[in-house]
Scaffold this active site. Structure first.
Site, PDB file in Angstrom:
ATOM      1  N   LYS A  72       0.834  -1.198   0.000  1.00  0.00           N
ATOM      2  CA  LYS A  72       0.000   0.000   0.000  1.00  0.00           C
ATOM      3  C   LYS A  72       0.877   1.259   0.000  1.00  0.00           C
ATOM      4  O   LYS A  72       2.103   1.168   0.219  1.00  0.00           O
ATOM      5  CB  LYS A  72      -0.920  -0.044   1.227  1.00  0.00           C
ATOM      6  CG  LYS A  72      -1.927  -1.208   1.176  1.00  0.00           C
ATOM      7  CD  LYS A  72      -2.759  -1.279   2.449  1.00  0.00           C
ATOM      8  CE  LYS A  72      -3.827  -2.355   2.376  1.00  0.00           C
ATOM      9  NZ  LYS A  72      -4.623  -2.423   3.633  1.00  0.00           N
TER      10      LYS A  72
ATOM     11  N   TYR B 174     -12.292  -2.910  -3.125  1.00  0.00           N
ATOM     12  CA  TYR B 174     -12.806  -3.034  -1.751  1.00  0.00           C
ATOM     13  C   TYR B 174     -14.337  -3.007  -1.706  1.00  0.00           C
ATOM     14  O   TYR B 174     -14.911  -2.594  -0.699  1.00  0.00           O
ATOM     15  CB  TYR B 174     -12.229  -1.912  -0.884  1.00  0.00           C
ATOM     16  CG  TYR B 174     -10.813  -2.179  -0.402  1.00  0.00           C
ATOM     17  CD1 TYR B 174     -10.488  -3.361   0.271  1.00  0.00           C
ATOM     18  CD2 TYR B 174      -9.799  -1.232  -0.577  1.00  0.00           C
ATOM     19  CE1 TYR B 174      -9.194  -3.600   0.730  1.00  0.00           C
ATOM     20  CE2 TYR B 174      -8.501  -1.472  -0.116  1.00  0.00           C
ATOM     21  CZ  TYR B 174      -8.211  -2.657   0.542  1.00  0.00           C
ATOM     22  OH  TYR B 174      -6.944  -2.889   1.011  1.00  0.00           O
TER      23      TYR B 174
ATOM     24  N   PHE C 140     -15.308   3.099   7.741  1.00  0.00           N
ATOM     25  CA  PHE C 140     -13.939   3.490   7.371  1.00  0.00           C
ATOM     26  C   PHE C 140     -13.699   3.454   5.858  1.00  0.00           C
ATOM     27  O   PHE C 140     -12.595   3.749   5.406  1.00  0.00           O
ATOM     28  CB  PHE C 140     -12.914   2.600   8.086  1.00  0.00           C
ATOM     29  CG  PHE C 140     -13.050   1.117   7.818  1.00  0.00           C
ATOM     30  CD1 PHE C 140     -12.509   0.540   6.675  1.00  0.00           C
ATOM     31  CD2 PHE C 140     -13.726   0.296   8.721  1.00  0.00           C
ATOM     32  CE1 PHE C 140     -12.637  -0.821   6.423  1.00  0.00           C
ATOM     33  CE2 PHE C 140     -13.858  -1.076   8.467  1.00  0.00           C
ATOM     34  CZ  PHE C 140     -13.314  -1.628   7.319  1.00  0.00           C
TER      35      PHE C 140
ATOM     36  N   ARG D  86      -1.460 -14.610   3.706  1.00  0.00           N
ATOM     37  CA  ARG D  86      -2.127 -13.882   4.796  1.00  0.00           C
ATOM     38  C   ARG D  86      -1.357 -14.059   6.109  1.00  0.00           C
ATOM     39  O   ARG D  86      -1.282 -13.134   6.915  1.00  0.00           O
ATOM     40  CB  ARG D  86      -3.561 -14.397   4.979  1.00  0.00           C
ATOM     41  CG  ARG D  86      -4.463 -14.200   3.766  1.00  0.00           C
ATOM     42  CD  ARG D  86      -5.137 -12.877   3.733  1.00  0.00           C
ATOM     43  NE  ARG D  86      -6.060 -12.673   4.834  1.00  0.00           N
ATOM     44  CZ  ARG D  86      -6.821 -11.582   4.951  1.00  0.00           C
ATOM     45  NH1 ARG D  86      -6.766 -10.615   4.039  1.00  0.00           N
ATOM     46  NH2 ARG D  86      -7.630 -11.437   5.972  1.00  0.00           N
TER      47      ARG D  86
ATOM     48  N   THR E 217      -5.126  -8.200  10.307  1.00  0.00           N
ATOM     49  CA  THR E 217      -5.535  -6.906   9.742  1.00  0.00           C
ATOM     50  C   THR E 217      -5.117  -5.754  10.643  1.00  0.00           C
ATOM     51  O   THR E 217      -4.581  -4.746  10.179  1.00  0.00           O
ATOM     52  CB  THR E 217      -7.065  -6.896   9.536  1.00  0.00           C
ATOM     53  OG1 THR E 217      -7.415  -7.999   8.684  1.00  0.00           O
ATOM     54  CG2 THR E 217      -7.534  -5.602   8.916  1.00  0.00           C
TER      55      THR E 217
ATOM     56  N   ARG F 293       2.991  -6.981   9.088  1.00  0.00           N
ATOM     57  CA  ARG F 293       2.289  -5.948   9.865  1.00  0.00           C
ATOM     58  C   ARG F 293       2.788  -5.920  11.314  1.00  0.00           C
ATOM     59  O   ARG F 293       2.866  -4.860  11.930  1.00  0.00           O
ATOM     60  CB  ARG F 293       0.784  -6.189   9.797  1.00  0.00           C
ATOM     61  CG  ARG F 293       0.196  -5.859   8.409  1.00  0.00           C
ATOM     62  CD  ARG F 293      -1.149  -6.493   8.237  1.00  0.00           C
ATOM     63  NE  ARG F 293      -1.843  -6.061   7.018  1.00  0.00           N
ATOM     64  CZ  ARG F 293      -2.929  -6.666   6.550  1.00  0.00           C
ATOM     65  NH1 ARG F 293      -3.440  -7.713   7.190  1.00  0.00           N
ATOM     66  NH2 ARG F 293      -3.517  -6.238   5.457  1.00  0.00           N
TER      67      ARG F 293
ATOM     68  N   ASN G  66      -1.749  -0.169   7.404  1.00  0.00           N
ATOM     69  CA  ASN G  66      -1.208  -1.516   7.670  1.00  0.00           C
ATOM     70  C   ASN G  66      -0.363  -2.086   6.528  1.00  0.00           C
ATOM     71  O   ASN G  66      -0.172  -3.281   6.430  1.00  0.00           O
ATOM     72  CB  ASN G  66      -2.321  -2.471   8.126  1.00  0.00           C
ATOM     73  CG  ASN G  66      -3.397  -2.674   7.094  1.00  0.00           C
ATOM     74  OD1 ASN G  66      -3.359  -2.078   6.023  1.00  0.00           O
ATOM     75  ND2 ASN G  66      -4.359  -3.518   7.412  1.00  0.00           N
TER      76      ASN G  66
ATOM     77  N   HIS H 295      -1.616  -5.621   1.459  1.00  0.00           N
ATOM     78  CA  HIS H 295      -2.886  -6.310   1.191  1.00  0.00           C
ATOM     79  C   HIS H 295      -2.591  -7.715   0.692  1.00  0.00           C
ATOM     80  O   HIS H 295      -1.632  -7.920  -0.054  1.00  0.00           O
ATOM     81  CB  HIS H 295      -3.688  -5.573   0.106  1.00  0.00           C
ATOM     82  CG  HIS H 295      -4.817  -6.401  -0.438  1.00  0.00           C
ATOM     83  ND1 HIS H 295      -6.042  -6.468   0.178  1.00  0.00           N
ATOM     84  CD2 HIS H 295      -4.879  -7.256  -1.494  1.00  0.00           C
ATOM     85  CE1 HIS H 295      -6.817  -7.315  -0.500  1.00  0.00           C
ATOM     86  NE2 HIS H 295      -6.130  -7.811  -1.513  1.00  0.00           N
TER      87      HIS H 295
ATOM     88  N   GLU I  27      -9.279 -10.554  -7.864  1.00  0.00           N
ATOM     89  CA  GLU I  27      -8.363  -9.418  -7.670  1.00  0.00           C
ATOM     90  C   GLU I  27      -7.269  -9.418  -8.736  1.00  0.00           C
ATOM     91  O   GLU I  27      -6.924  -8.357  -9.269  1.00  0.00           O
ATOM     92  CB  GLU I  27      -7.781  -9.467  -6.254  1.00  0.00           C
ATOM     93  CG  GLU I  27      -8.850  -9.171  -5.203  1.00  0.00           C
ATOM     94  CD  GLU I  27      -8.389  -9.336  -3.758  1.00  0.00           C
ATOM     95  OE1 GLU I  27      -7.202  -9.663  -3.535  1.00  0.00           O
ATOM     96  OE2 GLU I  27      -9.215  -9.121  -2.856  1.00  0.00           O
TER      97      GLU I  27
HETATM   98  P1  GDP Z   1      -7.426  -7.322   5.271  1.00  0.00           P
HETATM   99  O1  GDP Z   1      -8.003  -8.353   4.321  1.00  0.00           O
HETATM  100  O2  GDP Z   1      -6.605  -7.929   6.365  1.00  0.00           O
HETATM  101  O3  GDP Z   1      -6.667  -6.228   4.550  1.00  0.00           O
HETATM  102  O4  GDP Z   1      -8.667  -6.645   6.014  1.00  0.00           O
HETATM  103  P2  GDP Z   1     -10.134  -6.233   5.488  1.00  0.00           P
HETATM  104  O5  GDP Z   1     -10.399  -6.831   4.154  1.00  0.00           O
HETATM  105  O6  GDP Z   1     -11.088  -6.518   6.586  1.00  0.00           O
HETATM  106  O7  GDP Z   1     -10.018  -4.661   5.360  1.00  0.00           O
HETATM  107  C1  GDP Z   1      -9.361  -4.072   4.267  1.00  0.00           C
HETATM  108  C2  GDP Z   1      -8.531  -2.923   4.763  1.00  0.00           C
HETATM  109  O8  GDP Z   1      -9.378  -1.928   5.314  1.00  0.00           O
HETATM  110  C3  GDP Z   1      -7.554  -3.267   5.894  1.00  0.00           C
HETATM  111  O9  GDP Z   1      -6.349  -3.841   5.451  1.00  0.00           O
HETATM  112  C4  GDP Z   1      -7.348  -1.909   6.521  1.00  0.00           C
HETATM  113  O10 GDP Z   1      -6.425  -1.116   5.730  1.00  0.00           O
HETATM  114  C5  GDP Z   1      -8.722  -1.283   6.382  1.00  0.00           C
HETATM  115  N1  GDP Z   1      -9.517  -1.491   7.603  1.00  0.00           N
HETATM  116  C6  GDP Z   1     -10.109  -2.635   8.034  1.00  0.00           C
HETATM  117  N2  GDP Z   1     -10.740  -2.435   9.196  1.00  0.00           N
HETATM  118  C7  GDP Z   1     -10.538  -1.133   9.502  1.00  0.00           C
HETATM  119  C8  GDP Z   1     -10.960  -0.301  10.599  1.00  0.00           C
HETATM  120  O11 GDP Z   1     -11.623  -0.748  11.528  1.00  0.00           O
HETATM  121  N3  GDP Z   1     -10.548   1.002  10.560  1.00  0.00           N
HETATM  122  C9  GDP Z   1      -9.797   1.513   9.539  1.00  0.00           C
HETATM  123  N4  GDP Z   1      -9.434   2.801   9.576  1.00  0.00           N
HETATM  124  N5  GDP Z   1      -9.393   0.761   8.500  1.00  0.00           N
HETATM  125  C10 GDP Z   1      -9.760  -0.537   8.485  1.00  0.00           C
HETATM  126 MG    MG Z   2      -9.468  -8.172   2.913  1.00  0.00          MG
END
Ligand code: GDP
Ligand code: MG
Length: 153
Positions: free
Chosen positions: A11, A51, A59, A87, A93, A104, A114, A117, A128
């Protein structure tokens, strides 16, 4: 099967913080094969599509503007169970819940910064990869170390 593929992205914060090399190294050193790589600045529409499952989350607007804040390194990595293991290499996450030794867990603190991805399922990885890469950008080749990494093909 050793040909599973996953979409991994560094990212904008990861790129700006000089973490491209260290992040790529973890996948290389584990034994996974790089199948595609490019530095990109995708459109807002592209990131909203990427996304789309999170569009109702509070968020979401912040997430899209974070992803629009600078260049992203988009990659495809290949290998046995690379989706799940990718992962694991990234960590949880929320970086504060990520184990040390994960990307991370070593390089990030806030969930909204973070650094990386990774696809969460084989099905989503396919979607994707198709969103981020043209078919001809994903390269098929024999990894010279293959027989030293895998006991059986
Ligand atoms: P990932 O698959 O581990 O990347 O997690 P998700 O698919 O649930 O979320 C996608 C991305 O959204 C995450 O990597 C974070 O950058 C962001 N994100 C997820 N949950 C939160 C949250 O509670 N707050 C904020 N600010 N960003 C979030
Ligand atoms: Mg995800």
């Amino acid at each position: 099967m050793s040909s599973e593929q996953t979409f991994i992205a560094i990212k904008p914060d990861g790129v700006q913080r000089g973490l491209v090399g260290p992040i790529i190294s973890r996948f290389e050193q584990r034994g996974f094969k790089l199948a595609a790589l490019k530095l990109v600045t995708p459109s807002k529409e592209h990131l909203e599509q990427h996304y789309q499952d999170l569009r109702e989350k509070p968020f979401f607007p912040g997430l899209v503007s974070y992803m629009l804040s600078g260049p992203i390194v988009a990659m495809v990595w290949e290998g046995r169970e690379v989706v799940k293991t990718g992962r694991t290499i990234l960590g949880a996450t929320n970086p504060l819940a990520s184990a040390p030794g994960t990307i991370r867990g070593d390089y990030a603190i806030d969930v909204g910064r973070n650094v990386c991805h990774g696809s969460d399922s084989v099905e989503n990885a396919k979607k994707e990869i198709a969103l981020w890469f043209k078919p001809e950008e994903v390269i098929s080749y024999k990894q010279s170390q293959f027989d030293w990494i895998y006991e059986k093909p």
